[in-house]
Enzyme design. Structure first.
Site, PDB file in Angstrom:
ATOM      1  N   ASP A  28      -7.686   2.735  43.878  1.00 27.46           N
ATOM      2  CA  ASP A  28      -7.006   4.012  44.076  1.00 27.46           C
ATOM      3  C   ASP A  28      -6.037   4.265  42.931  1.00 27.46           C
ATOM      4  OD1 ASP A  28      -5.580   6.272  45.498  1.00 27.46           O
ATOM      5  OD2 ASP A  28      -6.921   5.561  47.079  1.00 27.46           O
ATOM      6  N   SER A  81      -6.900  11.636  46.659  1.00 29.67           N
ATOM      7  CA  SER A  81      -7.727  10.740  47.470  1.00 29.67           C
ATOM      8  C   SER A  81      -8.709  11.480  48.366  1.00 29.67           C
ATOM      9  CB  SER A  81      -6.847   9.892  48.384  1.00 29.67           C
ATOM     10  OG  SER A  81      -6.137   8.952  47.652  1.00 29.67           O
ATOM     11  N   HIS A 140      -1.595  18.533  49.037  1.00 32.34           N
ATOM     12  CA  HIS A 140      -1.513  18.730  50.486  1.00 32.34           C
ATOM     13  C   HIS A 140      -1.268  20.194  50.845  1.00 32.34           C
ATOM     14  CE1 HIS A 140      -1.268  14.417  51.568  1.00 32.34           C
ATOM     15  NE2 HIS A 140      -0.713  14.300  50.382  1.00 32.34           N
ATOM     16  N   ARG A 170       6.364  13.638  44.766  1.00 30.67           N
ATOM     17  CA  ARG A 170       5.284  12.648  44.687  1.00 30.67           C
ATOM     18  C   ARG A 170       4.067  13.249  43.973  1.00 30.67           C
ATOM     19  NH1 ARG A 170       4.373   7.846  47.611  1.00 30.67           N
ATOM     20  NH2 ARG A 170       2.230   7.398  48.243  1.00 30.67           N
ATOM     21  N   ASP A 171       3.736  14.473  44.344  1.00 28.27           N
ATOM     22  CA  ASP A 171       2.659  15.191  43.648  1.00 28.27           C
ATOM     23  C   ASP A 171       3.243  16.085  42.555  1.00 28.27           C
ATOM     24  OD1 ASP A 171       0.865  14.062  45.458  1.00 28.27           O
ATOM     25  OD2 ASP A 171       1.191  15.672  46.896  1.00 28.27           O
ATOM     26  N   ARG A 206       9.256  13.953  52.301  1.00 27.99           N
ATOM     27  CA  ARG A 206       7.923  13.765  52.889  1.00 27.99           C
ATOM     28  C   ARG A 206       7.621  12.340  53.349  1.00 27.99           C
ATOM     29  NH1 ARG A 206       3.335  14.264  48.431  1.00 27.99           N
ATOM     30  NH2 ARG A 206       2.348  12.780  49.829  1.00 27.99           N
ATOM     31  N   ARG A 213       0.809   8.565  57.439  1.00 28.20           N
ATOM     32  CA  ARG A 213      -0.620   8.753  57.700  1.00 28.20           C
ATOM     33  C   ARG A 213      -1.231   7.523  58.338  1.00 28.20           C
ATOM     34  NH1 ARG A 213      -2.393   9.476  51.546  1.00 28.20           N
ATOM     35  NH2 ARG A 213      -1.897   7.425  50.750  1.00 28.20           N
ATOM     36  N   ARG A 286      -4.391  19.664  53.641  1.00 29.62           N
ATOM     37  CA  ARG A 286      -4.959  18.306  53.680  1.00 29.62           C
ATOM     38  C   ARG A 286      -4.591  17.610  54.986  1.00 29.62           C
ATOM     39  NH1 ARG A 286      -4.658  13.556  49.075  1.00 29.62           N
ATOM     40  NH2 ARG A 286      -4.263  11.861  50.515  1.00 29.62           N
ATOM     41  N   ALA A 287      -5.545  16.849  55.489  1.00 34.80           N
ATOM     42  CA  ALA A 287      -5.440  16.335  56.847  1.00 34.80           C
ATOM     43  C   ALA A 287      -4.574  15.091  57.010  1.00 34.80           C
ATOM     44  CB  ALA A 287      -6.843  16.016  57.356  1.00 34.80           C
ATOM     45  N   ASP A 288      -4.733  14.124  56.115  1.00 39.85           N
ATOM     46  CA  ASP A 288      -4.273  12.777  56.489  1.00 39.85           C
ATOM     47  C   ASP A 288      -2.814  12.687  56.894  1.00 39.85           C
ATOM     48  OD1 ASP A 288      -3.546  13.191  53.834  1.00 39.85           O
ATOM     49  OD2 ASP A 288      -4.050  11.171  53.143  1.00 39.85           O
ATOM     50  N   ARG A 289      -1.967  13.449  56.226  1.00 43.20           N
ATOM     51  CA  ARG A 289      -0.547  13.337  56.533  1.00 43.20           C
ATOM     52  C   ARG A 289      -0.053  14.423  57.498  1.00 43.20           C
ATOM     53  NH1 ARG A 289       1.865   9.366  53.556  1.00 43.20           N
ATOM     54  NH2 ARG A 289       0.968   8.781  51.537  1.00 43.20           N
ATOM     55  N   LYS A 361      -4.458   3.354  53.222  1.00 42.15           N
ATOM     56  CA  LYS A 361      -5.667   3.902  52.593  1.00 42.15           C
ATOM     57  C   LYS A 361      -6.905   3.687  53.463  1.00 42.15           C
ATOM     58  CE  LYS A 361      -3.788   5.093  48.558  1.00 42.15           C
ATOM     59  NZ  LYS A 361      -3.724   6.453  48.048  1.00 42.15           N
ATOM     60  N   ASP A 430      -2.201   3.258  42.901  1.00 41.46           N
ATOM     61  CA  ASP A 430      -1.770   4.562  43.392  1.00 41.46           C
ATOM     62  C   ASP A 430      -0.449   4.504  44.148  1.00 41.46           C
ATOM     63  OD1 ASP A 430      -2.429   7.429  43.832  1.00 41.46           O
ATOM     64  OD2 ASP A 430      -2.142   6.767  45.894  1.00 41.46           O
ATOM     65  N   HIS A 434       3.023   5.994  42.592  1.00 40.76           N
ATOM     66  CA  HIS A 434       3.775   7.124  43.168  1.00 40.76           C
ATOM     67  C   HIS A 434       5.274   6.853  43.252  1.00 40.76           C
ATOM     68  CE1 HIS A 434       0.706   9.972  44.280  1.00 40.76           C
ATOM     69  NE2 HIS A 434       0.025   9.105  45.001  1.00 40.76           N
ATOM     70  N   ASP A 471     -10.730   6.699  42.436  1.00 39.18           N
ATOM     71  CA  ASP A 471     -10.816   8.051  43.021  1.00 39.18           C
ATOM     72  C   ASP A 471     -10.110   9.122  42.191  1.00 39.18           C
ATOM     73  OD1 ASP A 471      -8.296   7.002  43.640  1.00 39.18           O
ATOM     74  OD2 ASP A 471      -8.218   7.942  45.618  1.00 39.18           O
ATOM     75  N   HIS A 472      -9.181   8.723  41.331  1.00 38.49           N
ATOM     76  CA  HIS A 472      -8.438   9.653  40.459  1.00 38.49           C
ATOM     77  C   HIS A 472      -7.453   8.819  39.678  1.00 38.49           C
ATOM     78  CE1 HIS A 472      -5.120   8.997  43.180  1.00 38.49           C
ATOM     79  NE2 HIS A 472      -5.944   9.259  44.180  1.00 38.49           N
ATOM     80  N   HIS A 500      -0.499  11.990  40.512  1.00 37.54           N
ATOM     81  CA  HIS A 500      -1.816  11.700  39.946  1.00 37.54           C
ATOM     82  C   HIS A 500      -1.928  12.389  38.588  1.00 37.54           C
ATOM     83  CE1 HIS A 500      -3.412  11.344  44.330  1.00 37.54           C
ATOM     84  NE2 HIS A 500      -2.556  10.411  44.019  1.00 37.54           N
TER      85      HIS A 500
HETATM   86  O1  3PG Z   1      -0.406  11.606  50.027  1.00 39.53           O
HETATM   87  C1  3PG Z   1      -0.098  11.007  48.997  1.00 39.53           C
HETATM   88  O2  3PG Z   1       0.281   9.821  48.992  1.00 39.53           O
HETATM   89  C2  3PG Z   1      -0.131  11.760  47.690  1.00 39.53           C
HETATM   90  O3  3PG Z   1       0.266  13.078  47.897  1.00 39.53           O
HETATM   91  C3  3PG Z   1      -1.507  11.779  47.131  1.00 39.53           C
HETATM   92  O4  3PG Z   1      -2.033  10.484  47.039  1.00 39.53           O
HETATM   93  P1  3PG Z   1      -3.520  10.147  47.483  1.00 39.53           P
HETATM   94  O5  3PG Z   1      -4.319  11.396  47.249  1.00 39.53           O
HETATM   95  O6  3PG Z   1      -3.918   9.048  46.526  1.00 39.53           O
HETATM   96  O7  3PG Z   1      -3.483   9.715  48.873  1.00 39.53           O
HETATM   97 MN    MN Z   2      -6.153   8.094  45.887  1.00 34.39          MN
HETATM   98 MN    MN Z   3      -2.013   8.954  45.431  1.00 36.42          MN
END
Ligand code: 3PG
Ligand code: MN
Ligand code: MN
Length: 558
Positions: A28, A81, A140, A170-171, A206, A213, A286-289, A361, A430, A434, A471-472, A500
């Site tokens: 990552d 990600s 996000h 962070r972003d 954040r 997440r 974006r979903a995860d968070r 992750k 990653d 960050h 992934d990036h 990133h």
């Molecule tokens: O959610 C995060 O940690 C960052 O905004 C993006 O990082 P990720 O895309 O590698 O999860």
């Molecule tokens: Mn990633």
């Molecule tokens: Mn990241």
């Protein structure tokens, strides 16, 4: 593809055998960039990744991981990600959340949809609350989308609006929160001139408030809940601008980790708790968070923390965050329909699959990989292992994270003979990247490299194949650069980049099981992450579906 001629059965690859054990390793935040003092991958000792690079061009190459190659709106959009793992797993490029929301706002369709009509019913008597990441990072959420949403809501009769902001850093650059709050405050002032009672009601960084997440640390979501819903927080201010300026003045303060705060009126009362009859929109696409907060807002039965009050609200997400859980039930924009992912195809063709990462992750190699779908396709053929991440720390404190544990789990799975594909994500580059801590990120990169070595050694033992990619970018460039590529200064100091990057990422193939004539084609120069799925399917002995992005490999006679 017409449904009548659809079949899950993948054709046999004309040349490549089945039955090889394949390790798919995703580093990552591991891009390729010039060697210099801000490239932590370059500074770190990374003998394994260095040796893979020597396999270029036949067994090592770069692939695109940002912008349109992963379904983002523009070439200025860095990878992330979600879109990276979506592309890796799905083998096709889907217009992603950021783009879909742009289109829905541009055409105005967002305001005609079921989700908006649902929340609109509260406009007459309730308050509209918008909760999300205040940023233009495009990972996000995006501030310009929030601005258009506010405008659209005001044109459609909203009377009272409260914003619950999460600061980024962070972003986007640390410290940028102040300007974002100023922009938002200006917009809200204009709304007030038009007679809408609009204010920022609460906030926080954040990583400290709301945006945890994969259920790593519910206390993060609780801190947000207390501020946003209950109107309670350790810090109280008269305005959000005063809040971020004051909190940022604390030693070591940083946008990602600002403490929760609420805005109070003259009498000290919070200006915007969420109460019965209100509407809430979480504006992250974006979903995860956002999933954890979505559960807290929506689930009647909920035991992750004491909500104290569970207000009866009309809640909609910017997007549907989990198609399997149907969470949330209402949303403003439909997510990309990522179906027929490589994971599902392979499992349906008998490929026994193991996936593993640590909590932060874990969903990347399961949920995102499988097209934002949680759970197994076939419990009998799959095993997903989550190694608990550390919580309550910033990862520069423990940059090795769980790299060894992940590699050991992968190793066991490889040696067990029970799986055909062993898929892992190594988060170090990653997660530590960050934090903006260069020294710690160097340690992180070294740890990830060692983990790759452990996995490749196991592949060597079983005569398998490896595919190592990322992934990036992130750890390969830790400084903000001007247009000419020079580090950008602010008050005489270089500006550290926590986000990133736009860099491409490496992909390497090899291992004793790789048929001798397999090599990277040289006629896919613009290949991106979406080309990896067909490549992996080939290595499993299958041809990829015809609508997948083309494979990166060819088999020549040797
Ligand atoms: O959610 C995060 O940690 C960052 O905004 C993006 O990082 P990720 O895309 O590698 O999860
Ligand atoms: Mn990633
Ligand atoms: Mn990241």
């Amino acid at each position: 593809m017409g449904s009548s001629d659809f079949s899950w059965k993948l054709p046999d690859h004309p040349k490549l055998p089945k039955g090889k054990t394949i390790a798919v390793v995703v580093l990552d935040g591991w891009g390729e960039a010039n060697a210099n003092e801000y490239n932590c991958i370059h500074i770190a000792e990374t003998p394994t990744m260095d040796s893979l690079k020597k396999g270029a061009p036949e067994h090592w190459r770069l692939v695109r991981a940002h912008g349109k190659a992963v379904g983002l709106p523009t070439e200025d959009d860095m990878g992330n990600s979600e879109v990276g793992h979506n592309a890796l797993g799905a083998g096709r490029i889907f217009a992603q959340g950021a783009k879909l929301v742009d289109l829905a706002l541009e055409s105005g369709k967002i305001f005609d949809g079921e989700g908006f009509n649902y929340i609109k019913e509260s406009f007459e008597t309730g308050t509209l609350h918008l909760i999300g990441l205040l940023s233009d990072g495009g990972v996000h959420s995006r501030l310009d989308q929030v601005q258009l949403l506010l405008k659209g809501a005001s044109e459609r009769g909203v009377k009272r609006v409260r914003l619950h902001i999460l600061t980024d850093g962070r972003d986007v650059l640390d410290g940028s929160s102040v300007a974002f709050v100023e922009t938002l405050e200006n917009d809200l002032a204009k709304l007030r001139e038009k007679g809408v009672d609009a204010q920022i009601a609460s906030g926080g960084g954040r990583m400290n408030v709301t945006m945890d997440r994969y259920e790593n640390d519910w206390s993060v979501v609780k801190r947000g809940w207390d501020a946003q819903v209950l109107g309670e927080a350790p810090y109280k201010f008269k305005s959000a601008l005063e809040a971020v300026k004051t909190l940022r003045a604390e030693p070591k303060a940083n946008d990602q980790y600002l403490p929760p705060f609420v805005i109070v009126d003259e009498s000290g009362k919070s200006v915007g708790p969420i109460v019965d009859g209100d509407a809430v929109v979480t504006f992250n696409f974006r979903a995860d968070r956002m999933t954890m907060l979505a559960k807290a807002l929506e689930y009647e039965n909920f035991d992750k923390f004491d909500r104290v009050r569970f207000p009866k609200i009309r809640y909609a997400g910017m997007l549907e965050y989990d198609g399997e859980l149907k969470l949330p039930r209402k949303y403003l924009v439909s997510p990309p329909e990522i179906e027929r992912t490589s994971g599902e195809y392979l499992v349906k063709n008998g490929v026994r699959t193991f996936a593993c990462s640590e909590t932060v992750k874990f969903g990347h190699v399961t949920f995102f990989w499988n097209g934002n779908r949680s759970g197994y396709f076939d419990e009998k053929l799959e095993e997903y292992v989550e190694i608990p991440s550390d919580s309550g720390i910033t990862f520069n404190e423990k940059p090795i994270m769980k790299a060894v544990e992940i590699a050991e789990k992968a190793r066991e799975a490889i040696l067990s003979g029970k799986f055909d594909q062993i898929r892992v994500n190594l988060p170090n580059g990653d997660m530590v990247g960050h934090t903006g801590d260069i020294e710690a990120t160097v340690v992180a990169c070294k740890a990830a490299d060692k983990a790759v070595k452990l996995i490749l050694d196991a592949i060597e033992q079983v005569g398998g194949i490896y595919v190592v990619t990322a992934d990036h970018g992130n750890a390969e460039d830790m400084v903000k650069r001007d247009k000419s590529g020079k580090p950008q200064l602010k008050d005489g100091q270089v500006q550290i980049l926590t986000s990133h990057t736009l860099e491409p990422v490496p992909i390497a193939i090899g291992g004793p099981g790789l048929a001798p004539g397999v090599r990277f084609r040289n006629d896919v120069p613009t290949g991106g992450l979406a080309n990896v799925a067909a490549t992996v399917m080939n290595l499993h002995g299958f041809e990829a579906p015809s609508d997948y992005e083309t494979t990166l490999i060819e088999v020549v006679d040797k």
